[in-house]
Design a protein around this motif. Structure first.
Motif, PDB file in Angstrom:
ATOM      1  N   GLU A  86       0.819  -1.229   0.000  1.00  0.00           N
ATOM      2  CA  GLU A  86       0.000   0.000   0.000  1.00  0.00           C
ATOM      3  C   GLU A  86       0.849   1.274   0.000  1.00  0.00           C
ATOM      4  O   GLU A  86       0.647   2.200   0.768  1.00  0.00           O
ATOM      5  CB  GLU A  86      -0.986  -0.013   1.158  1.00  0.00           C
ATOM      6  N   ILE A  87       1.793   1.295  -0.929  1.00  0.00           N
ATOM      7  CA  ILE A  87       2.688   2.442  -1.124  1.00  0.00           C
ATOM      8  C   ILE A  87       2.270   3.264  -2.336  1.00  0.00           C
ATOM      9  O   ILE A  87       2.338   4.494  -2.316  1.00  0.00           O
ATOM     10  CB  ILE A  87       4.143   1.944  -1.301  1.00  0.00           C
ATOM     11  N   ALA A  88       1.833   2.609  -3.387  1.00  0.00           N
ATOM     12  CA  ALA A  88       1.522   3.281  -4.653  1.00  0.00           C
ATOM     13  C   ALA A  88       0.385   4.282  -4.482  1.00  0.00           C
ATOM     14  O   ALA A  88      -0.512   4.097  -3.653  1.00  0.00           O
ATOM     15  CB  ALA A  88       1.143   2.242  -5.702  1.00  0.00           C
ATOM     16  N   THR A  89       0.418   5.345  -5.281  1.00  0.00           N
ATOM     17  CA  THR A  89      -0.740   6.225  -5.369  1.00  0.00           C
ATOM     18  C   THR A  89      -1.847   5.478  -6.119  1.00  0.00           C
ATOM     19  O   THR A  89      -1.598   4.445  -6.766  1.00  0.00           O
ATOM     20  CB  THR A  89      -0.402   7.513  -6.125  1.00  0.00           C
ATOM     21  N   LYS A  90      -3.066   5.981  -6.060  1.00  0.00           N
ATOM     22  CA  LYS A  90      -4.169   5.344  -6.780  1.00  0.00           C
ATOM     23  C   LYS A  90      -3.886   5.303  -8.277  1.00  0.00           C
ATOM     24  O   LYS A  90      -4.196   4.312  -8.951  1.00  0.00           O
ATOM     25  CB  LYS A  90      -5.471   6.087  -6.503  1.00  0.00           C
ATOM     26  N   TRP A 119       5.283 -18.567  -8.525  1.00  0.00           N
ATOM     27  CA  TRP A 119       5.436 -18.851  -7.095  1.00  0.00           C
ATOM     28  C   TRP A 119       4.213 -18.272  -6.391  1.00  0.00           C
ATOM     29  O   TRP A 119       3.849 -17.111  -6.596  1.00  0.00           O
ATOM     30  CB  TRP A 119       6.712 -18.205  -6.555  1.00  0.00           C
ATOM     31  N   LEU A 120       3.584 -19.068  -5.536  1.00  0.00           N
ATOM     32  CA  LEU A 120       2.300 -18.654  -4.988  1.00  0.00           C
ATOM     33  C   LEU A 120       2.414 -17.536  -3.960  1.00  0.00           C
ATOM     34  O   LEU A 120       1.428 -16.854  -3.682  1.00  0.00           O
ATOM     35  CB  LEU A 120       1.576 -19.859  -4.391  1.00  0.00           C
ATOM     36  N   ASP A 121       3.609 -17.327  -3.395  1.00  0.00           N
ATOM     37  CA  ASP A 121       3.741 -16.169  -2.498  1.00  0.00           C
ATOM     38  C   ASP A 121       3.653 -14.877  -3.301  1.00  0.00           C
ATOM     39  O   ASP A 121       2.941 -13.935  -2.925  1.00  0.00           O
ATOM     40  CB  ASP A 121       5.045 -16.230  -1.700  1.00  0.00           C
ATOM     41  N   GLN A 122       4.353 -14.815  -4.445  1.00  0.00           N
ATOM     42  CA  GLN A 122       4.316 -13.609  -5.263  1.00  0.00           C
ATOM     43  C   GLN A 122       2.941 -13.419  -5.907  1.00  0.00           C
ATOM     44  O   GLN A 122       2.479 -12.284  -6.073  1.00  0.00           O
ATOM     45  CB  GLN A 122       5.407 -13.672  -6.333  1.00  0.00           C
ATOM     46  N   ALA A 123       2.282 -14.519  -6.251  1.00  0.00           N
ATOM     47  CA  ALA A 123       0.916 -14.426  -6.763  1.00  0.00           C
ATOM     48  C   ALA A 123      -0.011 -13.853  -5.691  1.00  0.00           C
ATOM     49  O   ALA A 123      -0.864 -13.002  -5.982  1.00  0.00           O
ATOM     50  CB  ALA A 123       0.431 -15.798  -7.217  1.00  0.00           C
ATOM     51  N   TYR A 124       0.160 -14.321  -4.472  1.00  0.00           N
ATOM     52  CA  TYR A 124      -0.653 -13.806  -3.360  1.00  0.00           C
ATOM     53  C   TYR A 124      -0.429 -12.313  -3.171  1.00  0.00           C
ATOM     54  O   TYR A 124      -1.387 -11.547  -3.003  1.00  0.00           O
ATOM     55  CB  TYR A 124      -0.306 -14.560  -2.076  1.00  0.00           C
ATOM     56  N   PHE A 125       0.832 -11.877  -3.195  1.00  0.00           N
ATOM     57  CA  PHE A 125       1.117 -10.453  -3.036  1.00  0.00           C
ATOM     58  C   PHE A 125       0.441  -9.642  -4.155  1.00  0.00           C
ATOM     59  O   PHE A 125      -0.057  -8.535  -3.919  1.00  0.00           O
ATOM     60  CB  PHE A 125       2.627 -10.198  -3.049  1.00  0.00           C
ATOM     61  N   GLY A 126       0.436 -10.208  -5.372  1.00  0.00           N
ATOM     62  CA  GLY A 126      -0.221  -9.523  -6.471  1.00  0.00           C
ATOM     63  C   GLY A 126      -1.725  -9.442  -6.280  1.00  0.00           C
ATOM     64  O   GLY A 126      -2.349  -8.388  -6.502  1.00  0.00           O
ATOM     65  N   ILE A 127      -2.329 -10.544  -5.878  1.00  0.00           N
ATOM     66  CA  ILE A 127      -3.777 -10.579  -5.653  1.00  0.00           C
ATOM     67  C   ILE A 127      -4.175  -9.611  -4.544  1.00  0.00           C
ATOM     68  O   ILE A 127      -5.138  -8.839  -4.671  1.00  0.00           O
ATOM     69  CB  ILE A 127      -4.226 -12.019  -5.327  1.00  0.00           C
ATOM     70  N   MET A 128      -3.421  -9.617  -3.450  1.00  0.00           N
ATOM     71  CA  MET A 128      -3.740  -8.711  -2.348  1.00  0.00           C
ATOM     72  C   MET A 128      -3.476  -7.263  -2.732  1.00  0.00           C
ATOM     73  O   MET A 128      -4.155  -6.348  -2.246  1.00  0.00           O
ATOM     74  CB  MET A 128      -2.940  -9.093  -1.108  1.00  0.00           C
ATOM     75  N   GLY A 129      -2.485  -7.045  -3.598  1.00  0.00           N
ATOM     76  CA  GLY A 129      -2.235  -5.693  -4.087  1.00  0.00           C
ATOM     77  C   GLY A 129      -3.443  -5.150  -4.839  1.00  0.00           C
ATOM     78  O   GLY A 129      -3.864  -4.000  -4.639  1.00  0.00           O
ATOM     79  N   LEU A 130      -4.024  -5.977  -5.700  1.00  0.00           N
ATOM     80  CA  LEU A 130      -5.243  -5.570  -6.405  1.00  0.00           C
ATOM     81  C   LEU A 130      -6.374  -5.306  -5.418  1.00  0.00           C
ATOM     82  O   LEU A 130      -7.102  -4.309  -5.523  1.00  0.00           O
ATOM     83  CB  LEU A 130      -5.661  -6.660  -7.400  1.00  0.00           C
ATOM     84  N   TYR A 131      -6.511  -6.196  -4.472  1.00  0.00           N
ATOM     85  CA  TYR A 131      -7.582  -6.082  -3.473  1.00  0.00           C
ATOM     86  C   TYR A 131      -7.431  -4.799  -2.657  1.00  0.00           C
ATOM     87  O   TYR A 131      -8.410  -4.096  -2.383  1.00  0.00           O
ATOM     88  CB  TYR A 131      -7.529  -7.310  -2.566  1.00  0.00           C
ATOM     89  N   ASN A 132      -6.202  -4.474  -2.274  1.00  0.00           N
ATOM     90  CA  ASN A 132      -5.944  -3.292  -1.444  1.00  0.00           C
ATOM     91  C   ASN A 132      -6.395  -1.999  -2.104  1.00  0.00           C
ATOM     92  O   ASN A 132      -6.757  -1.032  -1.418  1.00  0.00           O
ATOM     93  CB  ASN A 132      -4.448  -3.178  -1.123  1.00  0.00           C
ATOM     94  N   TYR A 133      -6.351  -1.955  -3.432  1.00  0.00           N
ATOM     95  CA  TYR A 133      -6.669  -0.721  -4.144  1.00  0.00           C
ATOM     96  C   TYR A 133      -8.086  -0.728  -4.729  1.00  0.00           C
ATOM     97  O   TYR A 133      -8.404   0.045  -5.623  1.00  0.00           O
ATOM     98  CB  TYR A 133      -5.614  -0.442  -5.215  1.00  0.00           C
ATOM     99  N   GLY A 134      -8.912  -1.623  -4.191  1.00  0.00           N
ATOM    100  CA  GLY A 134     -10.319  -1.617  -4.570  1.00  0.00           C
ATOM    101  C   GLY A 134     -10.676  -2.470  -5.763  1.00  0.00           C
ATOM    102  O   GLY A 134     -11.848  -2.510  -6.172  1.00  0.00           O
ATOM    103  N   TYR A 135      -9.701  -3.169  -6.334  1.00  0.00           N
ATOM    104  CA  TYR A 135      -9.973  -4.036  -7.483  1.00  0.00           C
ATOM    105  C   TYR A 135     -10.351  -5.432  -6.975  1.00  0.00           C
ATOM    106  O   TYR A 135      -9.694  -6.432  -7.273  1.00  0.00           O
ATOM    107  CB  TYR A 135      -8.764  -4.088  -8.407  1.00  0.00           C
ATOM    108  N   LYS A 136     -11.419  -5.492  -6.185  1.00  0.00           N
ATOM    109  CA  LYS A 136     -11.780  -6.740  -5.512  1.00  0.00           C
ATOM    110  C   LYS A 136     -12.244  -7.802  -6.502  1.00  0.00           C
ATOM    111  O   LYS A 136     -11.885  -8.981  -6.362  1.00  0.00           O
ATOM    112  CB  LYS A 136     -12.861  -6.475  -4.468  1.00  0.00           C
TER     113      LYS A 136
END
Length: 672
Positions: free
Chosen positions: A555-559, A603-620
């Motif tokens: 949660e560092i990136a701007t919108k 790798w499923l850890d990096q996939a998870y980080f990507g999925i949660m990154g989308l989720y964090n910015y409202g792309y649920k």
């Protein structure tokens, strides 16, 4: 003295407690472990000690495991396969079957030929192996389950559906020939020498053993079993690493034989508690538990089967990467942080100890070792590098699951020291942006420190000395600094919880400053993605990999930045491959999943980080769609009894490298 494990869970569902002999759900709508038969295929037959490819079951941190017989290729009834001994350089099968039921008809003066029995069930349920069969009007049910961190119990329940008859009940088994010279009788059973002080012990209720060259038969005194009568018999096996442990667990197991039914009931209630916990939680899950519950259970089982209790130079219990790979019989830093977060809702003490285990290998300067093993004389501690700083996240998430403020007080000064270590040893130009590095001046160890061993972004990196014993590569990595940003926030949260307000404010301000630097220096407006940058001129290292979405996860990136990164992530020519989130953009000319390790496989850890990154910015919706695509496409993950793999091919979706891989399972579990 080995720490006592807290193994009892008290489960009340609608006021009804499940008895230990039923395979029915507790009540309508509630699932138990018996709702999940054979989530993993644990069947096989062993013909040599080094045989591979047979999966096995363990629990409570034992360093041994067992399997079910494969009824398609074996006529053996009344027995379990193994044990498999998890050893550092050579994990081995001690036996094709060390524990099998033996029944003697006293009147006929002969052993029943169990190969002629009618097999009714041969099933792995979470926490227990179960086999049932019938022979000569006897109905027999066998269970194998673990009772402590060194021991398994085998119990048989026998019902006589014929006339009253006298039987002698017992057990029999064998060891492979290379262990035959080490098998001997003891006061309470048998002992098998492995090497040095490593021993396997069998304990029985009586001392009636016939010992052959490499096998044994144990029979108890005759008992009369009336018509419709029931009886039972139990034994226990331990795998220990010192004389003190051998004595301690022999004593525990002898006592345990007198309460076998209660121990089996306790085991069932504990595992039903795990299943119940799995079905609780946030209703807005990334993955729907109703649709993927068997995958969720498989993920939990993978972690539990890799649970290892404290032993030798491993001073606290933890979860190893994979029992199926000899080279993974130790603890690694960033694996451990991930495992702890996933297991915390189920086994809080295990989660806390997983973190403590890594901090046991924190040096005076604050560095945490990359990895270590049970016997450091065989293979020492890797001090060449550490791993990406995720322990603050791990500590705080475990606190959230356990509500143990004392744990925060215990870990805070250690975490603080580790965090500060990065800026002393891995910030070459002291500008507040850190680099991966090593202690030995090698670039390969610096790449290991990132966890992405052969990632393309490091191909042209060079190594530079900071101070004696501290080296950095010549690029500031975006994922490293994103993790450090996140760690500052967790340090601030922890400091606030333990009434260190000055520290809380300090770390919060540092986080804001670092966030701005990452946004302004590591983001490329040209192609809408985050990158590593070179030292000095801070030019982007224009290689698109999963590090580029770490600012979304943290949660560092701007919108606006997140919107651009999202487009790259969902581009089917780059990261939205048939199985999404490869570790290198599919558009890169060096994309090579067959040979890549970190140059293409998912790798499923990096996939998870990507999925949660989308989720964090409202792309649920996008996050959930990608998560479903991820698990549905991966070979053997959904609607399959195949093991969870270390990584996967993004194009063919084939499972790659180690089986039963813990951090893959951990990140799947987090999505539930």
């Amino acid at each position: 003295m080995i720490k006592k494990l807290h193994i009892l869970f008290f489960l009340s569902l609608g006021g009804i407690l499940l008895g230990c002999h039923t395979n029915k759900d507790i009540s309508k709508g509630n699932k138990t472990r018996f709702s999940y038969p054979n989530v993993l295929n644990l069947k096989g037959n062993i013909i040599n000690p080094n045989q591979e490819g047979v999966s096995s079951f363990s629990d409570l941190g034992t360093w041994h495991s067992f399997s079910l017989v494969d009824e398609n290729t074996s006529t053996k009834k009344g027995a379990f396969v193994g044990p498999f001994l998890m050893r550092q350089q050579e994990s081995i099968w001690l036996s094709p079957s060390l524990v099998g039921l033996t029944i003697k008809d006293v009147q006929a003066d002969q052993l029943l030929d169990l190969s002629k029995a009618s097999l009714k069930e041969n099933t792995f349920y979470p926490g227990v192996l179960k086999q049932s069969f019938a022979i000569d009007k006897l109905d027999i049910v066998l269970y194998l389950f673990n009772i402590n961190q060194r021991s398994s119990m085998i119990t048989a329940e026998i019902t006589n559906n014929g006339k009253a008859k006298e039987f002698q009940l017992g057990f029999s088994g064998s060891v492979f020939n290379n262990f035959s010279k080490g098998i001997r009788e003891t006061a309470h059973g048998l002992e098998v020498d492995i090497v040095n002080d490593e021993k396997v012990n069998l304990v029985f209720q009586e001392k009636n053993i016939h010992l052959g060259d490499s096998d044994y038969v144990y029979l108890e005194n005759a008992r009369l079993l009336p018509a419709k009568g029931e009886t039972s018999i139990s034994m226990a096996m331990s795998y220990t690493f010192s004389t003190q442990e051998e004595q301690e667990f022999n004593k525990k197991n002898i006592a345990g034989l007198k309460q076998a039914q209660q121990l089996l009931s306790d085991n069932e209630h504990r595992w039903n508690g795990y299943i119940n916990t799995l079905n609780q939680g946030d209703t807005d899950r990334i993955l729907a538990i109703e649709k993927y519950d068997r995958l969720a259970v498989k993920s939990l089982l993978t972690l539990m089967h890799n649970w290892r209790s404290e032993a030798g130079d491993i001073k606290h219990q933890g979860i190893v990467p994979s029992y199926a790979a000899t080279y993974f019989q130790g603890l690694w830093a960033w694996d451990s942080w991930k495992h702890a977060v996933a297991i915390a809702p189920f086994e809080g003490e295990l989660a806390k100890d997983q973190i403590r285990a890594m901090y046991d290998y924190q040096n005076q300067e604050g560095m945490i070792a990359d990895c270590f093993f049970r016997d450091l004389q065989i293979e020492g501690v890797n001090w060449r590098n550490t791993k990406a700083p995720l322990s603050g996240w791990s500590i705080y998430k475990v606190f959230e699951a356990t509500n143990d403020k004392d744990f925060l007080v215990e870990m805070y000064p250690k975490l603080k020291k580790y965090h500060e270590w990065w800026y002393i040893n891995r910030d070459h130009d002291n500008n507040g942006l850190c680099e991966y590095g090593s202690t030995d001046g090698t670039r390969i160890a610096a790449a290991w420190e990132s966890g992405m061993d052969n990632a393309v972004r490091f191909d042209k990196a060079t190594i530079m000395e900071n101070t004696k014993g501290a080296f950095s590569i010549n690029q500031e990595s975006v994922d490293l600094n994103a993790y450090l940003y996140q760690e500052k926030l967790f340090l601030s949260l922890i400091a606030d919880r333990i009434n260190k307000q000055e520290d809380a404010e300090k770390y919060n301000q540092e986080a804001l400053k670092l966030k701005k630097m990452i946004q302004e220096i590591m983001y490329s407006e040209e192609d809408g993605f985050f990158y590593d940058v070179t030292l000095g001129n801070q030019n982007v290292v224009a290689i698109q990999g999963p590090e580029g979405w770490s600012p979304l996860y943290n949660e560092i990136a701007t919108k606006e930045q997140a919107a651009s990164v999202m487009k790259v992530m969902l581009d089917d020519t780059k990261f939205n491959t048939p199985m999404p989130f490869p570790t290198l953009s599919a558009a890169n000319e060096q994309f090579n999943p067959e040979k890549g390790y970190w140059r293409g496989p998912v790798w499923l850890d990096q996939a998870y980080f990507g999925i949660m990154g989308l989720y964090n910015y409202g792309y649920k919706n996008e996050a959930k769609e990608m998560a479903e695509k991820l698990v549905n496409s991966a070979e053997g993950l959904v609607n399959s009894d195949k093991p969870i793999r270390e990584n996967y091919h993004p194009m063919t979706k084939q499972g790659l490298n180690a089986e039963h891989f813990s951090w893959s399972a951990a990140h799947i579990l987090m999505m539930f």
